[in-house]
Design an enzyme around this catalytic site. Structure first.
Site, short mmCIF file in Angstrom:
data_model
loop_
_atom_site.label_atom_id
_atom_site.label_comp_id
_atom_site.label_asym_id
_atom_site.label_seq_id
_atom_site.Cartn_x
_atom_site.Cartn_y
_atom_site.Cartn_z
N LYS A 37 0.83 -1.20 0.00
CA LYS A 37 0.00 0.00 0.00
C LYS A 37 0.87 1.26 0.00
CE LYS A 37 -3.40 2.59 2.70
NZ LYS A 37 -4.41 2.59 3.78
N HIS B 81 -4.96 -27.97 -35.16
CA HIS B 81 -6.12 -27.11 -34.94
C HIS B 81 -7.07 -27.73 -33.91
CE1 HIS B 81 -4.64 -24.62 -38.09
NE2 HIS B 81 -4.87 -25.51 -39.04
#
Length: 534
Positions: free
Chosen positions: A152, A293
């Site tokens: 923070k 594929h």
């Protein structure tokens, strides 16, 4: 309670901040002494706790115990040691504000510019099988509090949660301090680290302590998925799409594989390799899957004398050599020199296996573009599968064959299959799971010979499978991932002279389909379950 606000004019600019005081408390001591040596050489005061302080002192470096700073000894078996204003005020003071600086002076508290913390090994502990109070004791409290406080306050403090970041801290010390950009990146990593930690704790409670949502199927009310960036890929499915690879904690799949050769893996390489891997590992016998594929070009298990995995590969390749060009190969056994000799002469994008025999690896590495991936030691499927949809996620258990047995099938037409035919039906039913719906797979002697996939009606899938099989369709067996809604699709297979069929059943026209099989004198089984794959 709302957080206090400040007039922007109150903030004093701070970019590069020299490190004069560091707080270090680490469970994982990898690289610790190298970091400490660099800090000590730069005259940085080091404050530390417990075994970390002892490790530093034993190495001959000056260190200040946390208890000397707080005036309060560790208590409750170490549960309380850093949870004290003398520590947290030093972490949280925003020195861009004159009044924060004044308060620290009044309290006699010195600020920290560096916080190095990694947490109790909760994830590793539960992964080893520890449960109950012993697992609960590994839930870190003080560590996350310090990490979150420092993150923070990244405007003033650099926070480090991984030994992987030590090198950049050491460099920053030599260059005069950490930059705001560095501290922002480190803060982001720190919040991700504590989020993953909290997720692991929450999932442990959900699984072991009985905290469940009120749901008829006992689903967790909420869950989190946390992953860490491993690679930024060149592009995604297409060249205009950005893409990255993230890995999950303690994963054991394609994302954790070690690349032993070849070009950088692409997004499509990963998709195809994962599909191939999943397919090959559906079989307990030596098996090879060739995928292109995301669709199978060939699937086979070993047959006959000779090298088993080389046999499986050759038989899988023979299913559709044209489509296998430029495909991805997965084996569920180490790649041998015999298999490697065959693969070398076929244009292939990726080979993935649990291992490579030394001679095989040496030979395949001569193909400079061929990507070679070695699986982690304990490959396993994920326990949950996710599919992103707009606004949310779909979650399901994977479709696996862990308890597969064809003994539960129902004979609905023809004579009971002999052992050889039954073995081929078993193989075909496992293999068709890897084929995109609508799926039809023809097989003979433990190898696919024709595959019809991804069609929007089952008739076209049947035509495609028969067309690709050619003369091999006669005498093969067929598997369908879902029921035949009409007899027309099955009739295409019957006209091609398949000898047996396995399918889920469940159509309102099952009687018509069964009658067609009976008329042709073909054996047909219903499984009672389907294997859609979208």
């Amino acid at each position: 309670m709302s957080a206090p606000t400040h007039d922007p004019s109150e903030y004093r600019a701070r970019d590069t901040i020299p490190i004069t005081r560091a707080l270090i408390s680490v469970s994982d001591k990898t690289g610790l002494l190298e970091l400490v040596a660099a800090l000590a050489a730069a005259g940085v005061e080091i404050v530390s706790t417990g075994t970390t302080a002892k490790t530093i002192a034993d190495a001959g470096h000056p260190v200040t115990e946390v208890a000397s700073v707080t005036g309060f000894q560790e208590t409750l078996d170490g549960r309380v040691k850093t949870l004290h204003p003398a520590i947290h005020a030093g972490i949280l003071a925003d020195l861009r504000l004159a009044n924060h600086e004044a308060q620290l002076l009044e309290l006699g508290i010195r600020p920290f510019e560096l916080v190095v913390v990694n947490l109790y090994p909760f994830i590793e502990t539960i992964a080893s099988g520890v449960t109950g109070d012993d697992a609960i004791e590994q839930i870190d409290i003080g560590g996350p509090a310090m990490v979150r406080a420092a993150a923070k306050n990244h405007a003033n403090v650099a926070v480090v949660v991984s030994p992987d970041s030590y090198a950049q801290v050491i460099k920053a010390v030599t260059l005069g301090g950490t930059t705001l950009a560095q501290r922002q990146r480190l803060a982001g990593e720190a919040f991700a680290h504590t989020a993953a930690y909290d997720t692991a704790v929450a999932e442990f409670f959900a699984a072991n302590v009985g905290i469940r949502a009120e749901h008829p199927r006992d689903e967790a009310h909420t869950f989190s998925v946390t992953a860490s960036l491993k690679n930024v890929l060149r592009y995604g499915e297409n060249s205009h799409q950005d893409a990255s690879l993230y890995v999950t904690e303690h994963g054991a799949g394609i994302a954790q594989a070690t690349q032993l050769g070849g070009k950088e893996m692409s997004y499509n390489n990963y998709v195809d390799a994962d599909a191939a891997l999943r397919t090959a590992y559906d079989f307990s016998e030596p098996a090879v899957a060739i995928i292109k594929h995301a669709q199978p070009c060939g699937i086979a298990v070993a047959r006959g004398a000779g090298d088993p995995i080389a046999s499986a590969h050759q038989r899988a390749h023979d299913c559709d050599p044209v489509s296998a060009y430029g495909g991805v190969i997965a084996a569920n056994r180490p790649v041998t020199i015999e298999m490697a000799r065959t693969v070398k002469d076929i244009f292939t994008e990726v080979v993935i296996a649990p291992d490579f025999d030394p001679e095989a690896l040496e030979l395949l590495q001569t193909k400079k573009n061929l990507r070679l991936l070695k699986l982690p030691p304990f490959y396993e499927r994920e326990k949950r599968e996710f599919k992103q949809i707009s606004g949310g996620l779909l979650v399901q258990k994977p479709d696996v064959f862990d308890e597969f047995s064809s003994d539960a099938w129902t004979l609905v037409a023809g004579e009971e299959a002999d052992d050889s035919t039954r073995a081929d039906l078993d193989f075909a039913w496992r293999a068709v799971r890897a084929v995109k719906s609508n799926a039809i797979l023809l097989a003979d002697d433990g190898a696919s010979v024709g595959v019809g996939m991804g069609q929007v009606n089952r008739v076209d899938s049947c035509r495609l499978a028969v067309s690709r099989a050619g003369d091999r369709a006669a005498g093969s067996v067929a598997a369908s991932d879902a029921f035949f809604p009409f007899a027309d699709g099955l009739q295409i297979l019957l006209d091609a002279k398949v000898r047996a069929v396995v399918q889920p059943g469940g159509s309102i026209r099952d009687s018509d389909v069964i009658e067609a099989a009976k008329t042709a004198g073909v054996t047909m089984y219903f499984t009672g379950e389907r294997h859609f794959y979208h």
